[in-house]
Enzyme design. Sequence first.
Site, short mmCIF file in Angstrom:
data_model
loop_
_atom_site.label_atom_id
_atom_site.label_comp_id
_atom_site.label_asym_id
_atom_site.label_seq_id
_atom_site.Cartn_x
_atom_site.Cartn_y
_atom_site.Cartn_z
N ASP A 11 6.48 -9.88 12.91
CA ASP A 11 5.52 -9.56 11.43
C ASP A 11 5.25 -10.68 10.78
OD1 ASP A 11 4.47 -7.37 9.74
OD2 ASP A 11 5.48 -8.24 8.23
N SER A 12 4.25 -11.02 10.31
CA SER A 12 3.73 -11.87 9.46
C SER A 12 4.87 -12.22 8.30
CB SER A 12 2.47 -11.58 8.86
OG SER A 12 2.12 -10.61 8.15
N CYS A 74 3.16 -5.39 12.85
CA CYS A 74 2.01 -5.93 11.91
C CYS A 74 0.61 -5.27 12.27
CB CYS A 74 2.11 -7.56 11.97
SG CYS A 74 0.90 -8.38 10.80
N GLU A 159 5.84 -7.55 -2.14
CA GLU A 159 6.55 -8.98 -1.94
C GLU A 159 7.17 -9.23 -3.10
OE1 GLU A 159 5.20 -11.50 0.87
OE2 GLU A 159 5.24 -10.01 2.59
N CYS A 193 -0.42 -0.40 6.83
CA CYS A 193 0.31 -1.46 6.55
C CYS A 193 1.67 -1.39 6.50
CB CYS A 193 -0.34 -2.36 5.14
SG CYS A 193 0.57 -3.93 4.76
N HIS A 195 3.89 -2.92 4.81
CA HIS A 195 4.35 -2.96 3.45
C HIS A 195 4.36 -1.51 2.63
CE1 HIS A 195 4.01 -7.34 4.21
NE2 HIS A 195 4.65 -7.70 3.05
#
Length: 281
Positions: A11-12, A74, A159, A193, A195
Amino acid sequence: MPENHPIGIFDSGIGGLTVFRSIAEQLPGYDYVYLGDNSRAPYGNRSFNTIHQYTWECVQWLFKQGCPLVILACNTASAKALRTIQQKDMKALDASKRVLGVIRPTAEVIGDFSSTKNIGVLGTVGTVRSESYPIEIQKFFPELKVYQQACPLWVPLVESGEYEKPGSDYFIQEYLDQLMAQSPDIDTILLACTHYPLLQHKIKAHLPDNINVIAQGDIVAKSLADYLQRHPELEQKLSKTGKREFYTTTDDTAEFDHHASRFFAAPVKSSFVSVTEFSCK
């Protein structure tokens, strides 16, 4: 080749840990190596060429760790880099290696969740602009209407840890209102996504009870289990000691571990890997 043959998860940043968590829960016996390219995140607003370059560098690093199979956990990398990697870059490598993404497994089943045949997709700017979800979903459910909404502020909220605070509700409501304004018949919303599952409880709180909110982790995990069953020649190569390793391209591993533990729902202890070790050669 190393005797250790784990499944690579890329993942990024840290969002892919929500997918890894589901995979590890459903397939606990395998060895895994997770790589988060945190020093170059986020990928969402970067160009196609940059996303492809970074993703391919990370995939090759995972191959060098002995991974015969890499999962791009991702959405942005899956949308903008996977096809080029599969159709072009992999031709020069061992034909037995595989790279899979998260978009196709999701597209194959998302229509099963909708009664109205109106689907909403929430994602990064890069994922939405790629049109990958409408294109892939139409292959399996041509009758579905797909509406997309980019949510550029959600990843920073997650984040930074600000998503639990009351101020985040404004930005959650704003993007949901923009999506629902596209069609009042949307009854299923895909969190495109990795996240966004951390926001899922808040997203549900801002929507009517009849709207399904779907995260990808369990879908991708079930798809991977099916893939391994259909490819025993690959499955038999994988090492199975239950080992899990975490790597990040940020030298602040303590900060990564702190945030990653929330995504993975378990303690994470990572090691640093410098991007100078990556190569597209």
